[in-house]
Scaffold this active site. Structure first.
Site, PDB file in Angstrom:
ATOM      1  N   CYS A   1      -6.342  -1.740  -3.093  1.00 39.84           N
ATOM      2  CA  CYS A   1      -6.033  -0.743  -4.121  1.00 39.84           C
ATOM      3  C   CYS A   1      -4.937   0.242  -3.723  1.00 39.84           C
ATOM      4  CB  CYS A   1      -7.299   0.002  -4.529  1.00 39.84           C
ATOM      5  SG  CYS A   1      -8.176   0.721  -3.151  1.00 39.84           S
TER       6      CYS A   1
ATOM      7  N   HIS B   1      -5.824   6.468  -7.360  1.00 39.31           N
ATOM      8  CA  HIS B   1      -5.330   6.781  -6.012  1.00 39.31           C
ATOM      9  C   HIS B   1      -3.939   7.392  -6.142  1.00 39.31           C
ATOM     10  CE1 HIS B   1      -8.751   4.929  -4.401  1.00 39.31           C
ATOM     11  NE2 HIS B   1      -8.256   3.847  -3.861  1.00 39.31           N
TER      12      HIS B   1
END
Lengths: 350, 350, 350, 350
Positions: free
Chosen positions: A147, A240
């Site tokens: 990710c 993120h």
């Protein structure tokens, strides 16, 4: 097409279930999980954590063991398996002739397995032809990256194409959903920052090198660059955030060239009309306070890449921040887009 | 010694009041604030936000206007004034012969004003002699740096002394208390990260350059280095976390030399037994998950500098994280330590 | 006196260790934990989560099994054991002649075991004489109540003494530290409220009934009252907030009588000078926005009970909010105070 | 129909803009705000805080003064005005013959103004005929209740219809978005609970009494009941949680009758197919940990009412928790539904 979900009760499995509701091409017909869950109705086996209602037709489905014999009628499977079991189970499915679209890390660096982000390296799909799980090519594995590697590589691709990447400094501020469920303890992260995420930093370089590498003659020539990365956890839910600094081989004369590199870049899958392809891949924010995880991670169903604060540096040619939804673009949603591309390319079929 | 607090009702002013309770040398005898507060009892004028009881002798004190004539009996003042008014008011106090220990930014880059961190540049105090607020040297100003420049310069000092700094990449994750009160709106930061703090990045280089600069012949030769800095806000209460990468002029051959540089560094004020001097200035954490704002910011009354994750880099010679309490070490506590040093050096006296 | 800690690596055990540092009467000489931890140095066995440094003398101590034979030299033990093992282990220690000051729930409702809050029911200590763990009275168990029953009973005691409690409506907003470590998953509580805490509500009435019950002739006559309670979890770290409504048998004519009931109440242990006895047991806040967990839970070392928003009701005679530190006043700190009282009463001795 | 937004740059105004994007019946053609914003493009005037993109056609619209003469071409206006100016401005629009669908509190208790929740008291609309802003009935005001009164009254309506409400104990846990923007300071609420919300509790009873009151002969007979209410703020973003206890005039013999009361209740607007009418008004959760603000507030576009933890009480006949999205169901979304009902009833027309 009929699809199965491996690891269906976990956080990534739940995200697959959520994202595939109403999907134009794919219908979930089988759910697999651990021995502990197998035999139970899904609503009993899973602690549903998504912020939408668990669909009734999924809730009442009986969970199976993750064995190929139990998935006889599926065209392929998505895997949200934990890495402790993914190597063996995904291999077994591939050997049984069932293609695996995996979010697990185990096969990512296998030289015959595409580590795929459709907009970045669609040509890497050809690696599938090198896989030997079956004699007839019916079973194979495709993976999506970690990710952090996903937003990093997407944010770098147009710049790399134009200027050539030399070195990267990276500090990440990662959301708690990246650790799954139960994942990060509230006592560890409420009102806090944790400056380390176990196992995260070592994945970033090899995966990004492979993703941005050149496919040639049946293999990938990984991209070489220098990287200093620090991965931290912050108390956000999804999205993120990356603080990125890049030095190029052929430096742009001005930061406006960086902006233009994004604007002029041609998305190789733009014409394919894939259902999960975001309307806009790159969202360039001019507001200096943007992007923000809470405000922007869900844009375009969580499939866009947000860039902000593009500035010229003193050490690096450019500094910017990048943001993507870690469990959609950076995990389950990326896997769905991978599957869609593989349908269009003729690898997945009924 | 009798001290006054300018800007006593604000967040920094409240921190001064809290920190000075029971101080061995200093007693608060006067509180100054804006016209709106003047004339009221402090407990009516201030919205007390500290997590200790407002001391009764402060609560019942009448707030004054920030005018030197109102502070006749103090030996010096601490200033937590807002920068919109600090230039004028602090100047007026200095001209009236009342020394000002300021946390405001207005005089920080004035070439005759020490930008002081006692452990880092105590020799800069001599700049005071160049100030011309009064003819007899009775009135002058000393400032402490910005809450990022403080932990950055402290974390760099032993490394600079030994290896010489060439360039720095920095990403900060800053606590909400850094913005004062009411400061950051909860809707902006709950479960979020904001990748920009207005006015923050431009302060970091000049202040760090001055702090680490060499005093010689009555002036400071600022340190030159390259800096790429990104300042972000995260939902922590106290403690700014810095992700720091440094390239040196004379690179250490091994990261262990970096650790030794901290361990062997000699604190120039260690022998002075200043009340606010922390037992340990540098806390080097071996646990990779440390330091953390919520766990560590308050160690040693918030006056220590925490270092963690010291690693060799590929681009930079060393990567590490640093943490310090932003409103104590990085603001009011630093100012108190400045005052204590100035007492020992004979500049402040009854 | 030499003390041992049972369950020393858990959240409550860590709190015992922290609170006993520098204690005037008690010194930790033995640490017990599960088989998995026994034999290791404490710093290896425990994931230290307190926001102070792990004391060096504790860090290097070897963890023992929780068996009486391993605790030969202690005068008594504090127990922070999990309820799944506390019944057996605590019983074994008591039978071996080692007094147990327990925070676990297992013996709380045993009719011979004092459920003790020193300020509320010190006379209940006499129950110890009914215990039959040993023939000579050398081994026995005293417990402290659940972290909701503690602030509830303390907040009610002066009112019950004066007006007699008839019925109570209660909604709690409980901090995440109440669930131990790792406890509440961050994905469950960040930016959220969870309207249920497993096993919490059923403890509140019996424990409060026993606490406020009358000791007579060797047994407790539990207080009868009606209770409607809802226990919720909120994203605070420390400090359980209670919204309390009370109807009395002899209603006060005015809410000022309620305030006076607190002010005039005589603390039965006020003269004993117990080290953990807070300077003020009741802190009555006039500011309507107070008390708050983050600002007030730590007051008086976490041992005070905060009351705010005292108002007359329409259904109930009085509505108010109460706050206490759940892991100090409501757990480990309460246990330490229990031990201190038991020293003064002659039950604990070297 | 063409609609204008008064207070368009504030938090409620932004929510109106977001909710009306793509609305089947209503198109925003005019935006009004304060003098400070008037004349600017909306994107310059507003600090957009919604987590979707600001629509381009809104972004580029010029903000007007909130004067009827500036809104000549609208069929009606939604008002998200601050209460400090709403009385005067809304009155001016009504007198100018422009119907006002208001979220402000100023006219809520006016005996001729419907305080409307379409599912609860649609018959109250007839009050409009009593309004005298214009001679021809062309201008009038309809309001929606406070963000606590909305979920409280919706949760009570089926129970009141069947059992008759006698008394209510209520503790709320309210999200920060309820305070608008910038609203609650992060330093006040991060990791905290604030046991008071200024002005909130006094609104709950009169508004609920009016909402649940009977319309008869041109006026409302307000419902009488006893209420003890405590309003608190918690660190959630959206979704007010209510802990509710109710005593009835005709008590159900069993809690299952309470569940049935919800299930059998007939929604009076179910047949109208209003665009903002949720598929399910009542979502009854069996999972004891549900409902939760973060997971459930957005269900059915934020227009559902969630009920959980239905239990028999000792003091009250039933205890339960209720949750609704405070800025959608409890504010702007409720106002849009009000407008939709008023279209169907013929009050709003082109």
């Amino acid at each position: 097409m009929k699809v199965g979900i491996l690891g269906a009760t976990g956080a990534v499995g739940q995200k697959f279930i959520r994202l595939l509701q109403g999907h134009l091409w794919f219908e979930i017909t089988a759910l697999g999980a651990s021995k502990r869950s197998a035999g139970k109705e899904y609503k009993q086996a899973a602690n549903w954590i998504e912020d939408v209602t668990l669909p009734e037709e999924i809730a009442s489905k009986t969970v199976k063991m993750c064995e190929p014999s139990e998935f006889g009628n599926v065209d392929f499977v998505f895997s949200g398996l934990d890495s402790s079991v993914a190597f063996e189970i995904e291999g077994a499915f591939a050997r049984a002739g069932i293609p695996v679209i995996s979010n697990a890390k185990n096969y990512r660096m296998d030289p015959t397995v595409p580590l795929l982000v459709p907009e970045i390296n669609p040509d890497h799909i050809s690696l599938i032809d090198k896989q030997t799980f079956t004699g007839d090519g019916s079973g194979w594995i495709v993976t999506n990256p970690n990710c952090v590697a996903v937003p990093l590589s997407i944010s770098l691709k147009p710049l790399h194409d134009q200027f050539g990447i030399d070195s990267i400094a990276l500090t990440t501020m990662q959301a708690v959903s990246g650790a799954g469920y139960p994942g990060v303890a509230s006592l560890d992260i409420l009102g806090n920052v944790v400056p380390y995420i176990s196992g995260e930093e070592p994945k970033i370089r090899p995966e990004t090198s492979k993703l941005l590498g050149a496919y040639s003659g049946g293999s990938i020539e990984e991209l070489e660059f220098k990287l200093d990365a620090t991965a931290t956890r912050v108390p956000s839910i999804n999205g993120h955030m990356l603080s990125v600094s890049v030095k190029f081989k052929n430096a742009p004369s001005d930061v406006s060239e960086v902006v233009e590199a994004y604007q002029n870049w041609e998305n190789p899958i733009a014409d394919l009309s894939l259902p999960f392809s975001p309307e806009q891949l790159y969202l360039l924010h001019e507001n200096e306070y943007y992007p923000q995880p809470r405000l922007h991670a869900d844009f375009n169903n969580g499939m866009s890449l947000h860039i902000g604060r593009i500035r010229k540096g003193e050490i690096f040619d450019v500094n910017f921040v990048a943001l993507a939804h870690n469990t959609i673009r950076g995990a389950a949603g990326g896997a769905v887009l991978n599957a869609e591309l593989l349908v269009k390319k003729g690898y997945l079929k009924q």
